[in-house]
Design a protein around this motif. Structure first.
Motif, short mmCIF file in Angstrom:
data_model
loop_
_atom_site.label_atom_id
_atom_site.label_comp_id
_atom_site.label_asym_id
_atom_site.label_seq_id
_atom_site.Cartn_x
_atom_site.Cartn_y
_atom_site.Cartn_z
N UNK A 1 5.11 4.47 -12.00
CA UNK A 1 5.53 5.43 -11.11
C UNK A 1 4.42 6.12 -10.51
N UNK A 2 3.56 6.59 -11.19
CA UNK A 2 2.41 7.17 -10.86
C UNK A 2 1.26 6.74 -10.06
N UNK A 3 0.90 5.41 -10.89
CA UNK A 3 -0.37 4.64 -10.06
C UNK A 3 0.03 3.68 -9.34
N UNK A 4 1.12 2.78 -9.82
CA UNK A 4 1.34 1.71 -8.99
C UNK A 4 1.83 1.92 -7.61
N UNK A 5 2.82 2.89 -7.65
CA UNK A 5 3.22 3.44 -6.26
C UNK A 5 2.35 4.10 -5.29
N UNK A 6 1.20 4.47 -5.71
CA UNK A 6 0.26 5.10 -4.89
C UNK A 6 -0.61 3.89 -4.54
N UNK A 7 -0.90 2.87 -5.34
CA UNK A 7 -1.58 1.82 -4.91
C UNK A 7 -0.99 1.05 -3.83
N UNK A 8 0.46 0.80 -3.98
CA UNK A 8 1.15 0.17 -2.96
C UNK A 8 1.07 1.15 -1.75
N UNK A 9 1.05 2.24 -1.74
CA UNK A 9 1.06 2.89 -0.54
C UNK A 9 -0.64 2.60 0.03
N UNK A 10 -1.31 2.55 -0.76
CA UNK A 10 -2.68 2.34 -0.19
C UNK A 10 -2.88 0.97 0.61
N UNK A 11 -2.38 0.21 -0.17
CA UNK A 11 -2.40 -1.37 0.20
C UNK A 11 -1.49 -1.69 1.65
N UNK A 12 -0.59 -1.00 1.63
CA UNK A 12 0.57 -1.03 2.63
C UNK A 12 0.22 -0.02 3.92
N UNK A 13 -0.79 0.74 3.86
CA UNK A 13 -0.87 1.52 4.88
C UNK A 13 -2.10 1.18 5.68
N UNK A 14 -2.27 1.73 6.81
CA UNK A 14 -3.42 1.55 7.61
C UNK A 14 -4.01 2.88 8.45
N UNK A 15 -5.14 2.64 8.44
CA UNK A 15 -5.65 4.04 9.15
C UNK A 15 -5.64 3.89 10.76
#
Length: 156
Positions: free
Chosen positions: A135-149
């Protein structure tokens, strides 16, 4: 564009989806039927420190409530009887992701925004428990992977 692999359908089109609070227990119960009334064997108490305590089949469990991150939605979903493939009991937990059906649908039974993760005798260690880390780490990682600047504005 290809079809989605999984489609979530609301249980009813004209009503609120009920709220649920899932509990992840460190055990396996070989039963999937109704369990009414549950108060006779499942009655968790939450202490002042936020840790829940319950006894299940004579064993002491301690649980920690984990909120889902903002932007995430948890759902309890089930296949409808018409769509559920026939399986042997030992294959109940097996999901074939390469099945010939390109799209499957699940009925949303309830939704949740927090879960309770239980451990034997002591509260869950957030740094070691795979559900807490998920919940804490993998969701944060998924957000980083699927986001863009956003592109920087061009200077004139």
């Amino acid at each position: 564009m290809s079809q989605p692999m999984l489609c979530l359908k609301p249980e009813t089109l004209c009503g609120e989806i009920p709220k649920a609070k899932p509990h992840l227990l460190p055990c396996r119960v070989h039963y999937n039927g109704s369990v009414e009334p549950t108060q006779s064997f499942w009655d968790p108490k939450t202490g002042e420190d936020g840790i829940s305590t319950a006894y299940f089949r004579g064993r002491k469990l301690q649980g920690r409530t984990v909120k889902l991150p903002d932007g995430c939605r948890g759902v309890v979903a089930a296949t409808s009887a018409a769509e559920e493939p026939s399986r042997r009991p030992e294959e109940a937990d097996v999901i074939d992701l390469e099945a010939e059906t390109p799209q499957a649908s699940l009925q949303v039974q309830a939704e949740f925004d927090e879960i309770v993760v239980w451990a034997h005798e002591a509260a869950v260690d957030a740094s070691a428990d795979p559900y807490m880390r998920g919940v804490e780490e993998w969701v944060a990682l998924a957000e980083k992977i699927h986001s863009y600047a956003a592109p920087a504005p061009k200077e004139k």
